[in-house]
Design a protein around this motif. Structure first.
Motif, short mmCIF file in Angstrom:
data_model
loop_
_atom_site.label_atom_id
_atom_site.label_comp_id
_atom_site.label_asym_id
_atom_site.label_seq_id
_atom_site.Cartn_x
_atom_site.Cartn_y
_atom_site.Cartn_z
N THR A 20 0.84 -1.20 0.00
CA THR A 20 0.00 0.00 0.00
C THR A 20 0.88 1.26 0.00
O THR A 20 2.04 1.21 0.43
CB THR A 20 -0.90 0.03 1.24
OG1 THR A 20 -0.06 0.04 2.41
CG2 THR A 20 -1.80 -1.20 1.32
N VAL A 345 -5.91 -2.10 5.39
CA VAL A 345 -6.93 -1.10 5.06
C VAL A 345 -7.02 -0.07 6.19
O VAL A 345 -7.05 1.14 5.95
CB VAL A 345 -8.31 -1.78 4.82
CG1 VAL A 345 -9.42 -0.74 4.74
CG2 VAL A 345 -8.27 -2.62 3.55
N VAL A 349 -5.95 4.09 5.99
CA VAL A 349 -6.81 5.24 6.28
C VAL A 349 -6.30 6.00 7.51
O VAL A 349 -6.17 7.22 7.48
CB VAL A 349 -8.27 4.78 6.52
CG1 VAL A 349 -9.13 5.94 7.01
CG2 VAL A 349 -8.85 4.15 5.26
N ARG A 397 -14.36 6.79 7.39
CA ARG A 397 -13.54 6.47 6.22
C ARG A 397 -13.03 5.03 6.27
O ARG A 397 -12.91 4.37 5.24
CB ARG A 397 -12.38 7.48 6.09
CG ARG A 397 -12.88 8.85 5.58
CD ARG A 397 -11.73 9.75 5.15
NE ARG A 397 -11.03 10.27 6.31
CZ ARG A 397 -9.71 10.20 6.51
NH1 ARG A 397 -8.95 9.61 5.60
NH2 ARG A 397 -9.17 10.71 7.59
N ALA A 401 -13.82 2.27 3.47
CA ALA A 401 -12.71 1.57 2.81
C ALA A 401 -12.88 0.05 2.93
O ALA A 401 -12.54 -0.70 2.01
CB ALA A 401 -11.38 2.02 3.40
N ASN A 404 -15.35 -0.84 0.28
CA ASN A 404 -14.75 -0.70 -1.05
C ASN A 404 -13.71 -1.73 -1.37
O ASN A 404 -13.66 -2.28 -2.47
CB ASN A 404 -14.02 0.66 -1.10
CG ASN A 404 -14.82 1.65 -1.86
OD1 ASN A 404 -15.45 1.29 -2.85
ND2 ASN A 404 -14.80 2.89 -1.39
N GLU A 405 -12.80 -1.96 -0.41
CA GLU A 405 -11.62 -2.76 -0.71
C GLU A 405 -11.81 -4.24 -0.35
O GLU A 405 -11.15 -5.09 -0.94
CB GLU A 405 -10.40 -2.18 0.00
CG GLU A 405 -10.09 -0.78 -0.54
CD GLU A 405 -8.96 -0.08 0.18
OE1 GLU A 405 -7.97 -0.76 0.51
OE2 GLU A 405 -9.08 1.14 0.43
#
Ligand code: PHE
Length: 411
Positions: A20, A345, A349, A397, A401, A404-405
């Protein structure tokens, strides 16, 4: 992103890519080359031990602290005889830039390279990367020191019975076998040198007025046999300091192609520098090493690695309050959630605001067969107060995430 840039070099993404941006950014920091940084100080103090207290190492240990962090699977695994199906190779444990390039998981990745350069004895210090859990002593980037010493086997042969009765207690060949290609006298002489030198190193680092208690436990690494870990008793607790062993002869032989097999033998050890610095300086949380707050770094500015009297105890400059949030979700049916994916993840964030992530609940719904998981996230800054509003925004957030991920369904 289809390309990751690490230290100016571009790595095209493929199905292996999992490093990442949060992790890749750490490759620029070089804490081990930052003057007065505690990680650098501990490394310098160990180097000082080898250069002043161990006169019989020839040539002297070369200190190598500038090996780039991107390695091939060949260097990080194959050169060390790590099996193709070893779990450490899995993208759930290791950060890959792509199938052919990864962030080194240990300094052992450089053993073969440094031997091939004709450096027989070295201390190699570097940033290493492993996907891991989130708490006060785990961080996906840490620093290791590899120590390596080579011997001419012919020099060791004259040390008949190189072992001692103390070493007999350390090495039990029936549970920690030598390599079949080694004479027991060779293995014992190399092991005895390893054990006595590393005990002296720990005394140099830790010993105060009291004699230091140490114990050797058998260990296993694909690249050494026999293998041991060393623990020291520090403030009433056994603390694992290093892994070590007699280097697998195929590694030595590959590095010396013009010499008869078996003519150069060696030992190696690997130790975690944050671990040692946390103990030696009383640093309570591993995130502090990454702090750029002068209230952290300035505390070490007068430490002289050659002078034990100058060592300091860290004075925490904050006990800022934590803020705890839970997140619960359904895992998509027919898939397995890899914990390390969730941790990356959250780190992606929240960065260094996240102190701890722990699973607090997991069950399978009896009717639908869906799996539910719940994690508790502790947020806390190392250097300031955070507001509940600010953390609520971060948590929102994180939740987005995760959807989403990881395609989870929030509960
Ligand atoms: N590379 C090993 C690790 O990271 C440590 C080690 C180094 C063990 C050298 C033996 C010899 O766990």
């Amino acid at each position: 992103t289809t390309v990751t840039t690490v230290l100016g070099i571009q790595y095209p993404a493929d199905s292996w890519t999992n490093a990442t941006p949060h992790i890749v950014a750490k490759t620029e920091r070089a804490l081990h080359r930052t003057p007065h940084h505690p990680v650098a100080i501990v490394a310098q103090r160990i180097a000082h031990f080898w250069s002043t207290q161990v006169p019989d190492v020839h040539p002297p240990m070369r200190v190598v602290n500038d090996m780039p962090p991107v390695a091939t699977p060949a260097a990080n695994f194959d050169s060390l005889l790590i099996a193709p199906d070893h779990p450490g190779r899995s993208p759930s444990d290791t950060y890959y830039l792509n199938q052919h390039s990864l962030l080194r998981t240990h300094t052992s990745a450089h053993q073969a390279q440094l031997l091939a350069r004709g450096v027989p004895n070295f201390l190699c210090i570097a940033d290493c990367y492993r996907r891991d859990e989130i708490d006060a002593s785990h961080y996906p980037v840490f620093h290791q020191m590899e120590g390596f010493r080579s011997f001419e086997a012919s020099d060791l042969k004259v040390l008949t019975g190189g072992a001692s009765s103390a070493f007999d207690k350390v090495w039990d060949p029936s549970v920690n076998p030598k390599q079949t290609v080694h004479d027991v006298a060779i293995s014992a002489a190399v092991g005895h040198d390893l054990v006595t030198k590393l005990e002296a190193m720990c005394r140099f680092l830790f010993e105060s007025s009291q004699p230091l208690e140490m114990r050797w436990n058998k260990d296993y690494f694909p690249f050494t046999a026999p293998s041991w870990e060393l623990e020291v008793k520090y403030q009433g607790q056994w603390l694992e300091v290093l892994g070590s062993g007699v280097v697998q002869q195929p590694i030595m032989d590959a590095a010396h192609p013009t010499r008869p097999a078996g003519s150069v033998v060696g030992w190696a050890f690997g130790l975690g520098l944050e671990r040692l610095a946390m103990v030696l300086f009383g640093i309570p949380d591993i995130r502090l090493f990454w702090s750029t707050d002068p209230r952290f770094l300035d505390q070490f500015k007068d430490v002289d690695p050659t002078d034990p009297a100058s060592l300091v105890t860290f004075k925490p400059f904050s006990a800022y309050p934590p803020c705890t949030k839970d997140v619960a979700f359904w895992v998509p049916k027919g898939t397995v959630l890899v914990d390390n994916n969730l941790f990356d993840v959250v780190r992606g964030v929240a960065g260094d605001l996240v102190e701890n992530v722990q699973q607090i609940d997991r069950f399978v719904h009896p009717k639908t067969g869906r799996e539910s998981r719940c994690f508790r996230i502790v947020y806390r800054s190392m250097d300031r107060n955070v507001t509940n509003d600010e953390i609520n925004a971060v948590q929102d957030r994180v939740r987005a995430a995760l959807v989403n991920e990881l395609q989870v369904e929030l509960r």
